[in-house]
Design a protein around this motif. Sequence first.
Motif, PDB file in Angstrom:
ATOM      1  N   GLU A 259     -12.131  -7.442  -1.275  1.00  0.00           N
ATOM      2  CA  GLU A 259     -13.168  -7.105  -2.246  1.00  0.00           C
ATOM      3  C   GLU A 259     -12.949  -5.713  -2.841  1.00  0.00           C
ATOM      4  O   GLU A 259     -13.216  -5.482  -4.022  1.00  0.00           O
ATOM      5  N   PHE A 260     -12.455  -4.776  -2.027  1.00  0.00           N
ATOM      6  CA  PHE A 260     -12.159  -3.426  -2.508  1.00  0.00           C
ATOM      7  C   PHE A 260     -11.050  -3.487  -3.555  1.00  0.00           C
ATOM      8  O   PHE A 260     -11.127  -2.842  -4.599  1.00  0.00           O
ATOM      9  N   LEU A 261     -10.023  -4.285  -3.283  1.00  0.00           N
ATOM     10  CA  LEU A 261      -8.913  -4.462  -4.220  1.00  0.00           C
ATOM     11  C   LEU A 261      -9.419  -5.082  -5.527  1.00  0.00           C
ATOM     12  O   LEU A 261      -9.051  -4.634  -6.615  1.00  0.00           O
ATOM     13  N   GLU A 262     -10.274  -6.088  -5.422  1.00  0.00           N
ATOM     14  CA  GLU A 262     -10.816  -6.736  -6.616  1.00  0.00           C
ATOM     15  C   GLU A 262     -11.702  -5.791  -7.432  1.00  0.00           C
ATOM     16  O   GLU A 262     -11.711  -5.843  -8.657  1.00  0.00           O
ATOM     17  N   THR A 263     -12.436  -4.911  -6.752  1.00  0.00           N
ATOM     18  CA  THR A 263     -13.355  -4.001  -7.430  1.00  0.00           C
ATOM     19  C   THR A 263     -12.640  -2.808  -8.040  1.00  0.00           C
ATOM     20  O   THR A 263     -12.895  -2.446  -9.190  1.00  0.00           O
ATOM     21  N   PHE A 264     -11.736  -2.178  -7.273  1.00  0.00           N
ATOM     22  CA  PHE A 264     -11.133  -0.912  -7.703  1.00  0.00           C
ATOM     23  C   PHE A 264      -9.634  -0.974  -7.944  1.00  0.00           C
ATOM     24  O   PHE A 264      -9.035   0.017  -8.346  1.00  0.00           O
ATOM     25  N   ASP A 265      -8.998  -2.089  -7.668  1.00  0.00           N
ATOM     26  CA  ASP A 265      -7.551  -2.221  -7.838  1.00  0.00           C
ATOM     27  C   ASP A 265      -6.786  -1.256  -6.924  1.00  0.00           C
ATOM     28  O   ASP A 265      -5.745  -0.730  -7.285  1.00  0.00           O
ATOM     29  N   LEU A 266      -7.351  -1.007  -5.737  1.00  0.00           N
ATOM     30  CA  LEU A 266      -6.758  -0.133  -4.732  1.00  0.00           C
ATOM     31  C   LEU A 266      -6.816  -0.824  -3.383  1.00  0.00           C
ATOM     32  O   LEU A 266      -7.687  -1.657  -3.138  1.00  0.00           O
ATOM     33  N   GLN A 267      -5.888  -0.462  -2.505  1.00  0.00           N
ATOM     34  CA  GLN A 267      -5.857  -1.019  -1.147  1.00  0.00           C
ATOM     35  C   GLN A 267      -6.738  -0.178  -0.221  1.00  0.00           C
ATOM     36  O   GLN A 267      -6.835   1.037  -0.373  1.00  0.00           O
ATOM     37  N   LEU A 268      -7.362  -0.834   0.732  1.00  0.00           N
ATOM     38  CA  LEU A 268      -8.155  -0.167   1.750  1.00  0.00           C
ATOM     39  C   LEU A 268      -7.589  -0.591   3.102  1.00  0.00           C
ATOM     40  O   LEU A 268      -7.593  -1.775   3.439  1.00  0.00           O
ATOM     41  N   ALA A 269      -7.062   0.380   3.843  1.00  0.00           N
ATOM     42  CA  ALA A 269      -6.444   0.091   5.140  1.00  0.00           C
ATOM     43  C   ALA A 269      -7.338   0.614   6.262  1.00  0.00           C
ATOM     44  O   ALA A 269      -7.790   1.758   6.223  1.00  0.00           O
ATOM     45  N   PHE A 270      -7.603  -0.236   7.262  1.00  0.00           N
ATOM     46  CA  PHE A 270      -8.418   0.118   8.418  1.00  0.00           C
ATOM     47  C   PHE A 270      -7.512   0.393   9.597  1.00  0.00           C
ATOM     48  O   PHE A 270      -6.539  -0.318   9.824  1.00  0.00           O
ATOM     49  N   TYR A 271      -7.871   1.407  10.371  1.00  0.00           N
ATOM     50  CA  TYR A 271      -7.066   1.790  11.525  1.00  0.00           C
ATOM     51  C   TYR A 271      -7.897   1.811  12.797  1.00  0.00           C
ATOM     52  O   TYR A 271      -9.069   2.147  12.786  1.00  0.00           O
ATOM     53  N   LYS A 272      -7.228   1.444  13.885  1.00  0.00           N
ATOM     54  CA  LYS A 272      -7.747   1.668  15.226  1.00  0.00           C
ATOM     55  C   LYS A 272      -6.777   2.655  15.845  1.00  0.00           C
ATOM     56  O   LYS A 272      -5.634   2.314  16.119  1.00  0.00           O
ATOM     57  N   GLY A 273      -7.217   3.872  15.971  1.00  0.00           N
ATOM     58  CA  GLY A 273      -6.305   4.936  16.374  1.00  0.00           C
ATOM     59  C   GLY A 273      -5.303   5.159  15.262  1.00  0.00           C
ATOM     60  O   GLY A 273      -5.676   5.335  14.118  1.00  0.00           O
TER      61      GLY A 273
END
Length: 121
Positions: free
Chosen positions: A30-44
């Motif tokens: 959804e972030f990519l569709e809204t802003f044309d940017l990637q959102l990466a989540f990290y655990k540590g």
Amino acid sequence: MGLFDNLKDRFNKAEFTVAPNKKLKTISKEFLETFDLQLAFYKGKQLADGDLTLNQLNQKTTKEINTHSSSSLKIKGSTKVGDAEKMFNETFGVTVQIKDKAGKFCVPNEKTIGQAARGEY
């Protein structure tokens, strides 16, 4: 044109809302569709499993954050990248990085989401 674009970002009705019960891969899509940017989540220091929800990822981190079903955050094009990343950490206790559309480069924290979406960095 930059000043006009920045003003447009402030008044743009497009708003990205995040709820803790969504899966990470859904939020990223959804972030990519809204802003044309990637959102990466990290655990540590490792990328988090996209099948986890924000609540599930929060339970796997050492930071204690009180996330409940009413917790959410809203991001607009005028939000600075560093502020958006900090909001994820403060609201959900997770680390995120906002990257270019291809997911290769992290966007500088001082840029707005709108500037990053236009490649102005």
